[in-house]
Structures are given as C-alpha cells and as structure tokens.
Motif scaffolding. Structure first.
Motif, mmCIF file in Angstrom:
data_model
loop_
_atom_site.group_PDB
_atom_site.id
_atom_site.type_symbol
_atom_site.label_atom_id
_atom_site.label_comp_id
_atom_site.label_asym_id
_atom_site.label_seq_id
_atom_site.Cartn_x
_atom_site.Cartn_y
_atom_site.Cartn_z
ATOM 1 N N PRO A 64 34.810 42.935 43.509
ATOM 2 C CA PRO A 64 34.987 44.634 43.665
ATOM 3 C C PRO A 64 35.036 45.083 42.163
ATOM 4 O O PRO A 64 34.266 45.500 41.511
ATOM 5 N N HIS A 65 35.689 44.278 40.467
ATOM 6 C CA HIS A 65 35.504 44.573 39.714
ATOM 7 C C HIS A 65 34.368 44.435 39.226
ATOM 8 O O HIS A 65 33.692 44.375 38.694
ATOM 9 N N LEU A 66 33.359 43.061 40.017
ATOM 10 C CA LEU A 66 32.064 43.883 39.409
ATOM 11 C C LEU A 66 30.790 43.824 39.840
ATOM 12 O O LEU A 66 30.445 44.259 39.482
ATOM 13 N N ARG A 67 31.366 44.497 40.571
ATOM 14 C CA ARG A 67 30.581 45.411 41.858
ATOM 15 C C ARG A 67 30.525 46.468 41.438
ATOM 16 O O ARG A 67 29.466 47.352 40.092
ATOM 17 N N ASN A 68 31.657 47.244 40.755
ATOM 18 C CA ASN A 68 32.102 47.946 39.835
ATOM 19 C C ASN A 68 31.503 48.362 38.044
ATOM 20 O O ASN A 68 31.018 49.055 37.266
ATOM 21 N N SER A 108 27.382 39.187 30.042
ATOM 22 C CA SER A 108 28.353 38.407 29.389
ATOM 23 C C SER A 108 29.741 38.578 30.394
ATOM 24 O O SER A 108 30.795 37.973 30.536
ATOM 25 N N TYR A 109 29.845 39.578 30.405
ATOM 26 C CA TYR A 109 30.771 39.972 31.735
ATOM 27 C C TYR A 109 30.963 38.876 32.633
ATOM 28 O O TYR A 109 29.775 38.432 33.917
ATOM 29 N N LYS A 110 32.292 38.719 33.204
ATOM 30 C CA LYS A 110 32.299 38.187 34.233
ATOM 31 C C LYS A 110 34.227 38.665 34.052
ATOM 32 O O LYS A 110 34.756 38.884 33.848
ATOM 33 N N SER A 111 34.415 38.147 35.990
ATOM 34 C CA SER A 111 35.870 38.505 36.490
ATOM 35 C C SER A 111 35.740 37.284 37.749
ATOM 36 O O SER A 111 34.836 36.974 37.949
ATOM 37 N N LYS A 112 37.327 37.836 37.929
ATOM 38 C CA LYS A 112 37.977 37.006 38.849
ATOM 39 C C LYS A 112 37.867 37.764 40.226
ATOM 40 O O LYS A 112 38.021 36.755 40.892
ATOM 41 N N PHE A 113 37.259 39.112 39.908
ATOM 42 C CA PHE A 113 37.142 39.774 41.850
ATOM 43 C C PHE A 113 36.442 40.226 41.772
ATOM 44 O O PHE A 113 35.563 41.089 40.797
#
Length: 741
Positions: A242-246, A235-240
């Motif tokens: 690169p954060h998703l890649r990490n 369920s993780y989501k991010s506004k950026f």
C-alpha cells in the motif's frame, strides 16, 4: 499409499504443486503468487508436498512407495509392507535428463527450470482465472475484490450504499471497516478487558493483529529478509505494497488521478488520509477533536503519531533511541524522515526534484519550504491564519515560530537549555546552538560557504546570503516593508522591527538589556554583546586581524569598514551620494549623519530631547539638568558634549598615549595624536590636496583646507557668531573663537 479420502482432504494450488490441509495456508500461498512479478509468477520455492525421511539414513522422497523401495534394497533386514511392493512409472523431462516417478515433482521441475513450454500454458490459465477491471489495469483472483475496487474507484458516490457510523460522520463501503471503526473509536470497553496483541521485542501493543505484523516487519525484521516493493520510476522502495501504491501517485499524471477536494476551502490532495488530516486541523472545532495529551508535560496534539514523536524527542533517553546516521557527515536524527530530508543536501542538484514557486524565481528541494515561502511572500495577510501570542503583540504565520517566541515568556527554570560543549554559551533554541557552533567553533575549511554570484560576499548561513542578495535585486522586484509611523521603508523585515523599537516605541515599553559592568543599556541584545567586549580582557577576546596591515579589532563590522575605507579600490566601492550636495560616503550611516545638515532643525531630533533621555539614566557624576544650551543634530555630538561638560573626570575612561603624557576622552583623537606626533612620515598615509602641495595626516583637515583655500565663497555655508559679526567656513573654528572670547 494414501487413500482416496486423504487426497480429497488436501487443498491443491492451481499454479504449482503445493498442497495442504489448512485453508488458511493455501490462501496465504495463493497470495504469494499474486504479489510476485509476472516472470516469477509460477515459481514456487516451497518444498511441498512434504517429503518422507528414512529413519536409518538421510534418504528423502516425496512418496512412501519410493521410501519402501529404498528400505527394501538398502536396509534388507527391515520388514516391508507387501502392499507397497509396486513398480513405479518413470517420467522424463523432454528438455533435459531429469527423471521422476511423480507428475507433481515433474511440474515443479518445469516451474523452477528455464523451460518456457509449461510456463506459457500456466500463465494462460492464470490470466483466464483473473478478474480484470474494465476501467483500469487492476486485476484480482476474487470477484468480491473486483466489486470493492469498482465501487471505491469508479462509482459515483451518490450511487453507493454507504455504511454510516451512528456516533460520528464516518462512513465506508466495507462492513468490516465499520466494525473496526466502532471498536477503535466508540467502544467504551475497559482497556484491560480488550485483547491486546503485544510485540515480543518491544513495548508496542495494538488491538489489531495486522498492525502487529506490520510493526514486526518494519521495526524488528532484518531488511535482507524482507520482501521489498520497488518503484519502477525512482529509487523508492517500501516494505508494504500500500505504501508503494501511495507513492506511485507522485508519478501519475494529475489528469488521471482522483483528487479529494475539501468541502470548506480550495484544498485538494491525492490522498484521502491527507484530506482527513486537513479537515481535522483546519475546519474542526477543537472541542470536537480527540486530543492526545503527553504524560510528562503540557503538550497535546490531534494526532497520535505526533505525540509519539514528541515523547521520543523530548522525554526519551538518547541512549534508548534508535538514531539514524548520515553516511556523508556527522548528522544524525531520531526520525527517519528527517534523515531523508537531510540527505537532499548531499544529493546532486541534477538528481533532485525541485519545487518551483509559481510567482517568483524561488525554488527549493523541500515541499514544506515552498509552502512557507508562498504563505509568507505571496499570500494576502488577510487570508493568512495568524498565530497570536497571549502575552504580547507578537503574531506569526507559522505555529512553530510562535512556539519559539513563547520561550521568551517562559520561566528560565522551566526551559530546556542547550549548552555549548566548547564554551559557556547556552540558548533556549537548538537552531541557535547549531549556528553558534558553526560560527564560533567550526574550522572554516570544514564549513559549507554560500557564495554570492555578484560580489565577493560569502556566508556560513544560507539565510544571510538570501538577505544579502536583496542588495543586488532590482528595487522594483523587492517587497518593501513600510513603517506605519513615518516614511521609513526597508527590504528586510528585521530592520523594520528594529526601526520601530528604536524610533517609535515608548522607552517604558521596551525591554532594556543592561550591562553588568557599567550603566550602559541597550534596546538590542546584539548591541549589548558588542559593548561587553569593552569590558572583556584582551586575552579572552577573539580579535579580527586585517590581512593587509597590522590593524586588528574586536568587532567584525569594524574590520569590514576598515577594509572598505583603507584597502579597497574606490572604483569597486558602492558610494552613497548626497542628493543636495557633492558629498558622498562609503557608508550609509555616514550619509545619514551628513543629511542632518540639510534637514530643518524643527524636523530634527534635538539633542535636548536626548539629554532628557540621558537624564533618566543613572550616569556616574551626570547632572540631571544641563547647564548649557547645547544642542545638535547628531547623537555622537551629544555624547561628546556630555563627556566634556557633565562627567566627573575620575569616572571617565581616558585613552593615554604610550609615548608621552597626552590623553583624550576619544579613541579617535588618541589615534590621530599618535599618527601626527609619534609615527614616521614614511609610515603615514598622507591626504594630499588636489589643488596645491598641501598634505595632512587627517582627512578632516584636508576637507577644512579645501573649503578654506580652494572653495568659492558663494558655495560655502558660513557659520555666524552669536555675539559679534564674525563668520567662518568651519564650525570648529567658530567654536574655538567663542571659547577664547
């Protein structure tokens, strides 16, 4: 119509009908296609090309020719340019009734509709123009990006031409990153001369425009207006992105991950930034580190983000802080990661990723807790970095615990006290205040209880349950804490500390806790707290009531002992058996006192030594030297001796009987008197002899009866009189006879 030169000045998108004269805008537009999913790759929501608006009505069209025809047919009084009188060719969609005079508008119709005929062809064109990596699934529209990717991810570091900083060991592959590094770290420019990018909504400012954009998106943009990058596995989501890649590295097979290994130790990580932080914190000389100093106090740190967190938590008005509120309880925090950790408490255990210890059965929801467990339980003390107190011998494996300990050496005026809202309790530690509120002012129904799986024990605190579980753990599987001075060992580290303080520490080196109402003092604050209840008004004391009878007490421990001794089935009690005789007790302390009977007097702490200790205390009416040669093996006997022989009766608290003139120095004697003299026989618990019809109200009398009447002379320890040949089986009988003689 637009001239041929005007059309050449436009930059056209190859994937949709968008066009513009700005190079910057066309690049940003192409990036929109790159960041989309494949199914939305060729859907453009922009209203381009720019439409033409009629000045007399709301008519809008993409071409001047259509606008001219509209003006000629609808607004006949207006002058029309003769060059715009043309008959336009109409284009129709083969899948629906859509018609237009523009090929670009028709293309846009295909992109935004459900027709797959054109999308398939466009996807083929897009895939042909992409540059794909040979080693992984990476793809890009720019050849230079592919080169950077291969150089960073799939090239041998020895074959790379590194761009090195002249001032520090920093190195990079990209020239622009080196420029940014030099500007941030080694440029001796006055901050006032730099071009700062300031946020319009808050006081944030930065040297880089991209960071300002990220700040605005993360802090001041409505979540509904942000494009979120969703993880496909959780369920993780991010506004950026690169954060998703990490984050995706957490779901990647460790064998397929590029690990960053520390050159100085065995530490390795999936993230390069984590390796940098590790090197700075563990293997960098403090003199070579750039420290960030707090403007309000003496706090300093190696990381700027920690300084920000410190300022928010310590020096920012709570009204000016953005709080993160839990949806399930009253918990709130100033930091979003703290709220994320807290939410695990409300998450179904089946949906939580547990971190399992490799050495034992311990598991936790938090990785940091697992690290602490490994360091404290399974790491050789010689391999641990200890944090030493500058003022005393205290040392800890964790820096946070040392910080908490340092409050003991801090001037109370310089300490931030945490005050309880319900009573006068205050403490230096926030965690202690939370425990106080839970234990004293929280309704038991609103508390989450931690239940033991093996017995009826339950606690409000998980740590106490963990300590209790050691009672049900096989001794071979327990880590024992051994005293360096004697043979004492225990399962609990805290008990070892108490043992050392009470048995092997010089009284002059101990911090004594003095009672404000009398001469009592103790080495432990908890014991002083229990003693103060003696001076507290009964109306102000929280009484612990027995559920089975009318017994009540000021001390919770006494209530537990009462329930075990009076209302618990003997078969359900854990008995402590003497190794030398048949004596057994429900309480370990009683067994300890009994064992003194089997101990060599030379190895026993003489009461005269204790008398010397008492002589150093300023007791009211206490003589500095004892006139008697009294000695015993138990401290309670010394206290009784002092009360009877060396204390002024006017300075003693007497326990008086409510029914007659009887009074005693001991509360237990007063209770026994009331039971034997003023209690109805039906309401008395009788202790019956198993050999005859004898019964008594006192358990000690039953023991004396059995020893005197039903015990063989060979199995009895006889007490010999010092002045004559008289001997008896009970020491109390010998004492009485000596007084008479």
């Amino acid at each position: 119509m637009e001239s041929r030169d005007d059309l050449r000045n436009f930059h056209k998108c190859k994937l949709c009908i968008y066009r513009t004269r700005s190079t910057h805008k066309i690049l940003n537009h192409v990036r929109l296609h790159r960041t989309r999913k494949k199914e939305d790759l060729f859907v453009c929501n922009l209203d381009s090309p720019q439409g033409y608006q009629c000045d007399s009505c709301d008519f809008v069209t993409h071409f001047k020719v259509l606008l001219s025809n509209h003006i000629r047919n609808v607004h006949k009084e207006l002058e029309i340019n003769e060059d715009l009188r043309h008959v336009l060719k109409s284009y129709e969609c083969g899948e629906c009734d859509f018609q237009t005079c523009s090929v670009m508008v028709l293309l846009k119709h295909f992109c935004n509709s459900t027709h797959d005929c054109l999308k398939k062809d466009l996807r083929i064109r897009y895939s042909e123009q992409c540059f794909n990596c040979e080693y992984c699934q990476f793809e890009t529209q720019w050849k230079i990006e592919l080169k950077k990717h291969i150089m960073q991810k799939h090239s041998n570091p020895e074959d790379i031409k590194w761009l090195t900083c002249d001032h520090c060991p920093y190195k990079t592959i990209v020239k622009q990153r080196l420029k940014t590094h030099l500007q941030a770290k080694h440029t001796e420019t006055n901050p006032e001369d730099l071009k700062w990018f300031k946020c319009e909504h808050c006081f944030y400012k930065t040297k880089w425009r991209t960071k300002l954009k990220n700040h605005v998106i993360s802090k001041h943009t409505n979540p509904e207006n942000v494009k979120w990058f969703q993880c496909e596995h959780c369920s993780y989501k991010s506004k950026f992105k690169p954060h998703l890649r990490n984050h995706m590295l957490k779901h990647t097979n460790p064998e397929h991950v590029k690990w960053f290994q520390c050159e100085h130790c065995f530490y390795k990580t999936k993230w390069k930034k984590e390796l940098r932080n590790h090197v700075v914190s563990k293997h960098t000389n403090p003199e070579d580190v750039k420290w960030f100093q707090c403007e309000h106090c003496f706090y300093k740190t190696k990381w700027r983000n920690k300084l920000r967190n410190h300022v928010i938590s310590k020096h920012t008005n709570p009204e000016d802080v953005k709080w993160f509120q839990c949806e399930h309880c009253s918990y709130k925090s100033k930091f979003k990661p703290h709220l994320g950790s807290h939410m695990l408490k409300h998450t179904n255990p089946e949906d939580v990723k547990w971190f399992q210890c490799e050495h034992c059965f311990f598991k936790t929801k938090w990785r940091s807790e697992l690290k602490k467990h490994v360091v404290s339980k399974h790491t050789n003390p010689e391999d641990v970095k200890w944090f030493q107190c500058e003022h005393c011998s205290y040392k800890s494996e964790f820096k946070t615990r040392l910080g908490n300990h340092m409050l003991k050496h801090t001037n109370p005026e310089d300490v931030k006290w945490f005050q309880c809202e319900h009573c006068s309790h205050k403490t230096k530690w926030r965690n202690e205040l939370k425990k106080h509120v839970v234990s004293k002012h929280t309704n038991p129904e609103d508390v989450k209880w931690f239940q033991c799986e093996h017995c009826s024990y339950k606690s409000k605190f998980k740590t106490r349950l963990g300590n209790h579980m050691l009672k049900h753990t096989n001794p071979e599987d327990v880590k024992w804490f051994q005293c360096e001075h004697c043979s004492f060992k225990t399962k609990w580290r805290n008990e070892l500390k108490k043992h050392i303080v009470s048995k092997h520490t010089n009284p002059e080196d101990v911090k004594w806790f003095q009672c404000e109402h009398c001469s009592y003092k103790s080495k432990f604050k908890a014991l002083l707290g229990s003693h103060v209840l003696k001076h507290t008004s009964p109306e102000d004391v929280k009484w612990f009531q027995c559920e089975h009878c009318s017994y009540k007490t000021k001390w919770k421990g006494e209530l537990k002992k009462h329930i075990v001794s009076k209302h618990t089935n003997p078969e359900d009690v854990k008995w402590f058996q003497c190794e030398h005789c048949s004596y057994k007790s429900q309480f370990k302390t009683h067994l300890g006192n009994h064992m003194l009977k089997h101990t060599n007097p030379e190895d026993t702490c003489s009461v005269m030594v204790l008398l010397k200790h008492f002589s150093n205390m300023e007791h009211q009416g206490l003589k500095l030297k004892c006139d008697y040669s009294h000695k015993g093996k138990m401290k309670c006997q010394l206290k009784n001796h002092i009360l009877l022989n060396h204390i002024n009766p006017e300075g003693v608290k007497w326990f008086e009987c409510e029914h007659c003139s009887y009074k005693s120095l001991h509360k237990s004697s007063s209770k026994n008197h009331i039971v034997s003299k003023h209690t109805h026989p039906k309401d008395v618990k009788w202790f019956k002899c198993g050999h005859c019809s004898h019964k008594t109200t006192q358990k000690g009398h039953l023991r004396n009866h059995i020893m005197a009447k039903h015990t063989s002379s060979k199995n009895v320890k006889w007490f010999q009189c010092e002045y004559c040949s008289h001997q008896t089986r009970c020491k109390s009988f010998l004492t009485r006879r000596c007084k008479v003689v």
